[in-house]
Design a protein around this motif. Structure first.
Motif, PDB file in Angstrom:
ATOM      1  N   ILE A   1      20.985 -11.080 -30.887  1.00 32.16           N
ATOM      2  CA  ILE A   1      19.528 -11.126 -31.094  1.00 32.16           C
ATOM      3  C   ILE A   1      19.118  -9.834 -31.801  1.00 32.16           C
ATOM      4  CG2 ILE A   1      17.266 -11.239 -29.965  1.00 32.16           C
ATOM      5  CD1 ILE A   1      18.720 -12.475 -27.526  1.00 32.16           C
ATOM      6  N   CYS A   2      18.199  -9.959 -32.745  1.00 32.32           N
ATOM      7  CA  CYS A   2      17.687  -8.789 -33.463  1.00 32.32           C
ATOM      8  C   CYS A   2      16.261  -8.486 -33.001  1.00 32.32           C
ATOM      9  CB  CYS A   2      17.675  -9.036 -34.967  1.00 32.32           C
ATOM     10  SG  CYS A   2      19.282  -9.396 -35.672  1.00 32.32           S
ATOM     11  N   TYR A   3      16.050  -7.247 -32.607  1.00 39.50           N
ATOM     12  CA  TYR A   3      14.702  -6.777 -32.304  1.00 39.50           C
ATOM     13  C   TYR A   3      14.312  -5.803 -33.419  1.00 39.50           C
ATOM     14  CZ  TYR A   3      10.774  -4.373 -30.185  1.00 39.50           C
ATOM     15  OH  TYR A   3       9.531  -3.841 -29.960  1.00 39.50           O
ATOM     16  N   VAL A   4      13.181  -6.055 -34.072  1.00 39.78           N
ATOM     17  CA  VAL A   4      12.728  -5.202 -35.182  1.00 39.78           C
ATOM     18  C   VAL A   4      11.525  -4.392 -34.718  1.00 39.78           C
ATOM     19  CG1 VAL A   4      11.875  -5.143 -37.544  1.00 39.78           C
ATOM     20  CG2 VAL A   4      13.614  -6.815 -36.895  1.00 39.78           C
TER      21      VAL A   4
ATOM     22  N   GLN B   1      21.218 -22.232 -25.061  1.00 40.94           N
ATOM     23  CA  GLN B   1      21.970 -22.288 -26.310  1.00 40.94           C
ATOM     24  C   GLN B   1      21.252 -23.089 -27.394  1.00 40.94           C
ATOM     25  OE1 GLN B   1      24.869 -20.585 -27.012  1.00 40.94           O
ATOM     26  NE2 GLN B   1      24.369 -21.247 -29.092  1.00 40.94           N
ATOM     27  N   ALA B   2      20.647 -24.212 -27.021  1.00 43.10           N
ATOM     28  CA  ALA B   2      19.969 -25.046 -28.025  1.00 43.10           C
ATOM     29  C   ALA B   2      18.791 -24.293 -28.642  1.00 43.10           C
ATOM     30  CB  ALA B   2      19.498 -26.347 -27.382  1.00 43.10           C
ATOM     31  N   PHE B   3      18.036 -23.607 -27.813  1.00 48.73           N
ATOM     32  CA  PHE B   3      16.898 -22.821 -28.298  1.00 48.73           C
ATOM     33  C   PHE B   3      17.379 -21.688 -29.203  1.00 48.73           C
ATOM     34  CE2 PHE B   3      13.902 -19.197 -27.368  1.00 48.73           C
ATOM     35  CZ  PHE B   3      12.873 -19.658 -28.181  1.00 48.73           C
ATOM     36  N   TYR B   4      18.439 -21.036 -28.771  1.00 50.69           N
ATOM     37  CA  TYR B   4      18.995 -19.943 -29.569  1.00 50.69           C
ATOM     38  C   TYR B   4      19.449 -20.444 -30.936  1.00 50.69           C
ATOM     39  CZ  TYR B   4      22.079 -16.315 -31.292  1.00 50.69           C
ATOM     40  OH  TYR B   4      22.662 -15.385 -32.093  1.00 50.69           O
ATOM     41  N   THR B   5      20.217 -21.511 -30.944  1.00 53.42           N
ATOM     42  CA  THR B   5      20.776 -22.025 -32.193  1.00 53.42           C
ATOM     43  C   THR B   5      19.677 -22.448 -33.168  1.00 53.42           C
ATOM     44  OG1 THR B   5      22.758 -22.777 -31.030  1.00 53.42           O
ATOM     45  CG2 THR B   5      22.308 -23.760 -33.186  1.00 53.42           C
TER      46      THR B   5
END
Length: 402
Positions: free
Chosen positions: A300-303, A366-370
């Motif tokens: 996950i990227c946090y900006v 996983q589904a939400f992430y993908t």
């Protein structure tokens, strides 16, 4: 004012020192040059990254041209002063009638490119008076800018100097046309092309790979103090997750602050020595220039910038790797953030509780992430192509000779 600030501020001191003797340096550099010159000016590092794809394509397609790159800010010049894609890299002398006239006499550019926000009246006027093609790349305009106000006649005179505007969005086209400027093209944002290039040319960072291997990874890029305060509890209580923190400011005080906020942290400069024997789950990046590659390692990227500073930093550097992007509540000035949120590739959080909930949801569902990751990457790829649009204009108008 800058000279006064230079007594107390390192950045201001570099700004002043970098311009000391600037015309003598320019005269020495350009002495005897007989080749045509393309001049690109950028405010800082972010604008350079926008202009860079165009600059490098010009270099490839028009090898007979020489390239001058100038910066306003030390944060651009100091990092890119040795950039191999330009023949010369300088600070831009302060804007004044005398300076602009002298600068143009020395450089004698065939083409002038300004990037995004830069508007310096006397330099723009000098280009227009000498009939030098002057283009704005990746421009973006908002209705509350002085150009579009009743009192904005001076600013509109600057717009009148441009030969053509290449802008990022339809709102910018509409604002310019309503103000009477029809020499405008909706080209898009060259940053999309740049981040795709970076991703395609990715080279591994062995020390980061070694730190992250076998773990879920959260990369937090360009963080301010407020970002780290929102994130530190989650990092401190999830020692099974690896966190890579790249602060916006890597001065000693800021690095010390990060080390105090994150309980199980190690500095990158210490980690690469290979003799660290602790049990850190947080890697603090204490150098500049790696961030666009760090996102490759993220789950996950946090900006950062959405809880402090002027707003979020470049989310495209993260999204290009097909990674979910999370940021704070201050993002409304950035159309790519608004659009990516609408399309489901990014998530904005108002506070630490929502941040932790979002991170857990992405890590556990996983589904939400993908779906989120896919939408982030697709957003970048469907918006590429601005560089080709700009280069096509050069070819059609025959602005340059190879």
């Amino acid at each position: 004012m800058a000279r006064v600030l230079a007594l107390f501020n390192t950045k201001a001191r570099k700004w002043v020192d970098g311009r000391t003797g600037i015309f003598q340096q320019l005269e020495a550099a350009f002495a005897g040059n007989t080749q045509p010159v393309i001049w690109m000016h950028c405010a800082s590092l972010g604008e350079f990254e926008q202009g860079r794809p165009v600059l490098e394509q010009l270099r490839a397609q028009y090898p007979g041209q020489r390239i001058l790159l100038t910066f306003f800010s030390p944060s651009g010049y100091e990092i890119r002063k040795n950039y191999a894609g330009a023949d010369w890299v300088f600070y831009l002398p302060m804007d004044s009638p005398t300076h602009a006239r002298r600068f143009m006499q020395i450089v004698q550019p065939q083409l002038v490119l300004f990037v995004k926000y830069e508007f310096w009246y006397y330099y723009l006027q000098a280009a227009q008076q000498q009939n030098i093609p002057l283009l704005l790349i990746s421009g973006i305009f908002r209705s509350n800018q002085p150009f579009f106000q009743w009192y904005g006649s001076f600013h509109r005179r600057m717009l009148s100097c441009f030969t053509h505007f290449f802008v990022q969005n339809a709102t910018s086209v509409q604002l310019l046309q309503q103000a009477g400027y029809n020499n405008v093209s909706l080209a898009g944002d060259t940053r999309f092309d740049r981040v795709l290039q970076i991703a395609q040319e990715f080279t591994a960072i062995d020390a980061v790979d070694r730190f992250c291997k076998g773990h879920a990874v959260i990369v937090a890029g360009s963080t301010w103090t407020e970002d780290d305060k929102e994130l530190d509890h989650f990092a401190n209580t999830h020692t099974d997750i690896r966190f890579v923190i790249a602060p916006h400011d890597i001065g000693p005080d800021r690095i010390k602050e990060c080390m105090s906020l994150y309980r199980h942290a190690v500095l990158y400069s210490n980690w690469i020595k290979g003799d660290y024997t602790g049990n850190a789950n947080v890697l603090i990046i204490d150098n500049i220039g790696m961030l666009s590659r760090l996102y490759h390692y993220a789950t996950i990227c946090y900006v950062g910038g959405g809880f402090g500073g002027d707003g979020i930093h470049n989310i495209l550097e993260a999204a290009v790797y097909h990674k979910p992007v999370v940021f704070g509540p201050v993002y409304d000035k950035y159309f790519e953030a608004v659009e990516m949120l609408e399309q489901g590739g990014a998530i904005s959080v108002p506070d630490a509780l929502h941040l932790e909930s979002t991170l857990n949801q992405l890590l556990q569902q996983q589904a939400f992430y993908t779906a989120t990751a896919q939408k982030a990457g697709d957003y970048v790829r469907t918006h590429a192509g601005a560089t080709n649009s700009i280069l096509q204009y050069f070819q059609e108008k025959r602005l340059l000779t190879s």
